[in-house]
Write an enzyme that holds these catalytic residues in place. Structure first.
Site, short mmCIF file in Angstrom:
data_model
loop_
_atom_site.label_atom_id
_atom_site.label_comp_id
_atom_site.label_asym_id
_atom_site.label_seq_id
_atom_site.Cartn_x
_atom_site.Cartn_y
_atom_site.Cartn_z
N LYS A 34 1.01 -1.04 -0.45
CA LYS A 34 0.31 -0.10 0.12
C LYS A 34 0.54 1.18 0.00
O LYS A 34 1.66 1.41 1.35
CB LYS A 34 -0.88 0.07 1.19
CG LYS A 34 -1.69 1.51 1.35
CD LYS A 34 -2.67 1.56 2.29
CE LYS A 34 -2.56 1.64 3.42
NZ LYS A 34 -2.24 3.53 3.80
N ASP A 61 -3.03 4.25 -1.91
CA ASP A 61 -4.89 4.61 -1.12
C ASP A 61 -4.39 6.84 -0.86
O ASP A 61 -3.80 6.49 0.01
CB ASP A 61 -3.53 4.25 -0.10
CG ASP A 61 -4.81 4.69 1.26
OD1 ASP A 61 -5.93 5.26 1.19
OD2 ASP A 61 -4.34 4.60 2.54
N LYS A 63 -7.29 8.40 -2.01
CA LYS A 63 -8.86 8.67 -1.39
C LYS A 63 -9.59 9.70 -1.81
O LYS A 63 -8.86 10.90 -1.92
CB LYS A 63 -8.85 9.30 0.47
CG LYS A 63 -8.02 8.21 1.69
CD LYS A 63 -8.25 8.52 2.47
CE LYS A 63 -8.09 7.07 3.91
NZ LYS A 63 -6.63 6.72 3.72
N ASP A 66 -13.36 15.08 -5.64
CA ASP A 66 -13.03 16.05 -5.98
C ASP A 66 -14.61 15.87 -7.04
O ASP A 66 -15.33 14.55 -6.66
CB ASP A 66 -12.09 16.34 -6.88
CG ASP A 66 -11.38 18.01 -7.25
OD1 ASP A 66 -12.48 18.39 -7.57
OD2 ASP A 66 -10.44 18.22 -6.86
N THR A 117 -11.94 5.63 10.09
CA THR A 117 -11.96 5.55 11.46
C THR A 117 -11.89 6.44 12.14
O THR A 117 -12.04 6.28 13.74
CB THR A 117 -11.01 4.26 11.70
OG1 THR A 117 -9.79 4.10 11.09
CG2 THR A 117 -12.60 3.33 10.65
N ARG A 209 3.63 -1.28 10.42
CA ARG A 209 4.43 -0.74 11.52
C ARG A 209 4.21 -2.37 12.40
O ARG A 209 5.61 -2.65 12.66
CB ARG A 209 3.53 0.19 12.83
CG ARG A 209 4.11 0.93 12.34
CD ARG A 209 3.26 2.00 12.84
NE ARG A 209 2.22 2.56 13.32
CZ ARG A 209 0.96 3.16 13.19
NH1 ARG A 209 1.46 3.86 14.50
NH2 ARG A 209 -0.07 3.22 13.70
O1 C5P Z 1 1.29 0.27 11.36
P1 C5P Z 1 -0.22 0.38 10.78
O2 C5P Z 1 -0.49 -1.31 10.72
O3 C5P Z 1 -1.47 0.91 11.64
O4 C5P Z 1 -0.52 0.50 9.55
C1 C5P Z 1 -2.26 1.00 8.38
C2 C5P Z 1 -2.04 1.66 7.38
O5 C5P Z 1 -3.40 1.29 7.93
C3 C5P Z 1 -1.69 3.43 7.60
O6 C5P Z 1 -1.75 2.94 5.93
C4 C5P Z 1 -2.69 3.88 8.15
O7 C5P Z 1 -2.48 4.91 7.49
C5 C5P Z 1 -4.17 2.80 7.41
N1 C5P Z 1 -5.28 3.51 8.03
C6 C5P Z 1 -5.84 2.55 8.76
N2 C5P Z 1 -7.52 2.61 9.57
C7 C5P Z 1 -7.74 3.12 8.76
C8 C5P Z 1 -7.72 3.64 7.50
C9 C5P Z 1 -5.89 3.00 6.33
O8 C5P Z 1 -4.88 2.17 9.89
N3 C5P Z 1 -9.64 3.19 9.09
#
Ligand code: C5P
Length: 232
Positions: A34, A61, A63, A66, A117, A209
Site C-alpha cells: 500500500k 491509497d 482517497k 473532487d 475510522t 508497523r
Molecule cells: O502501521 P499500521 O498497521 O497501523 O498501518 C495501517 C495503515 O492503514 C496506515 O497506512 C494507515 O494510514 C492505514 N489506515 C488505518 N486505518 C484506517 C484507514 C487507513 O490504519 N481506517
C-alpha cells in the site's frame, strides 16, 4: 474473494527507504503493498513504477474526493501507472464514484472510504450534521458505493458483517487496524488479529508497523501471512 497476501503499508518518507525495505525480501516473493499519501506526495509516480517493476501489486491509497470530471481524469492517470487497486471518498457522491470507475477502467479494483475510522459518532453528528448512528452512516455509504459500481470499501474489521449483509458477499471489505497478538498497538485503538479478521470475512488486511518496524520484517510478514491464511 480473500487475497492471500496481507497488504504491507509502505509508510516510509522516501523512495530510498522503500527500496531498502523491499530489498529484504527474496526477489521471487511478490508482495501486495500500500502506497499512501505521504510516500506518494514525496516520491511521486516513480514509487509506483518501482514497486510494479519488482512484480509487486500496488494499492494506491490516495482517497480521491473532487468533482466527478477531475476524479475521472485523475483515475485515468493512475490506471496508466498500473495500480492494482485505488480508492475514493464515498462522500464525493455516486456520480463521482461512477466517474472514478469510468476513468480507472474495469481492471484495477476501486474501493471507497465510508466514514474514516478516526471520526467518532459525536463528531459525525456535530460536524457533518448527519443525525444517525455511525454504523448506519457507514452502511449507507457502503450501499451507495455498491450502487456506483465500485468493488468495495475500506472499513473497520468490526463493520465487515454489517456491510456484507447490505451489499453482497462479493463486495470487498479491506480492513486496516490489524495487529498480531502481543504486538504494539501504536495509535490504533480497535484492532483485530489476522485470524479474527479472516474469521469475520475481511477480504484484504492492511498491516504496517508490525511488519515495517519489526526487527526481522520478512519473518514478521510470514507469521502474519500464515495467521491470515490459517496455515499456522
Ligand atoms: O502501521 P499500521 O498497521 O497501523 O498501518 C495501517 C495503515 O492503514 C496506515 O497506512 C494507515 O494510514 C492505514 N489506515 C488505518 N486505518 C484506517 C484507514 C487507513 O490504519 N481506517
Amino acid at each position: 474473494m480473500r487475497e492471500s497476501r496481507p497488504i504491507v503499508a509502505l509508510d516510509f518518507p522516501s523512495l530510498e527507504e522503500v527500496k531498502s525495505f523491499l530489498a529484504l525480501f527474496p526477489t521471487e516473493e511478490k508482495l501486495y503493498v500500500k502506497i499512501g499519501m505521504e510516500l506518494y506526495y514525496a516520491a511521486g509516480p516513480e514509487v509506483v513504477r518501482y514497486a510494479k517493476s519488482l512484480g509487486h501489486s500496488v494499492f494506491l491509497d490516495l482517497k480521491l474526493h473532487d468533482i466527478p470530471n477531475t476524479v475521472k481524469s485523475a483515475m485515468a492517470v493512475l490506471a496508466n501507472l498500473g495500480v492494482d487497486m485505488t480508492n475514493v471518498h464515498a462522500a464525493g457522491g455516486v456520480e463521482m464514484m461512477a466517474a472514478a470507475r469510468e476513468g480507472l477502467g474495469d481492471g484495477p479494483k476501486l474501493i471507497a472510504v465510508t466514514q474514516l475510522t478516526s471520526t467518532s459518532e459525536e463528531q459525525m453528528q456535530d460536524f457533518q450534521n448527519i443525525q444517525t448512528s455511525l454504523s448506519e452512516s457507514v452502511v449507507h455509504y457502503a450501499r451507495k458505493t455498491a450502487q456506483a459500481g465500485l468493488d468495495g470499501v475500506v472499513c473497520s474489521a468490526h463493520e465487515v458483517a454489517l456491510i456484507k449483509d447490505v451489499t453482497s458477499n462479493d463486495f470487498v471489505c479491506l480492513t486496516p487496524g490489524i495487529r498480531p497478538a502481543g504486538s504494539a498497538l501504536g495509535d490504533q485503538k480497535r484492532v483485530m488479529t489476522p485470524a479474527a479478521a479472516r474469521a469475520i470475512g475481511s477480504d484484504y488486511i492492511v498491516v504496517g508497523r508490525p511488519i515495517t518496524r519489526a526487527e526481522d520484517p520478512v519473518a514478521a510478514y510470514r507469521v502474519i501471512k500464515d495467521e491470515w491464511n490459517g496455515t499456522c
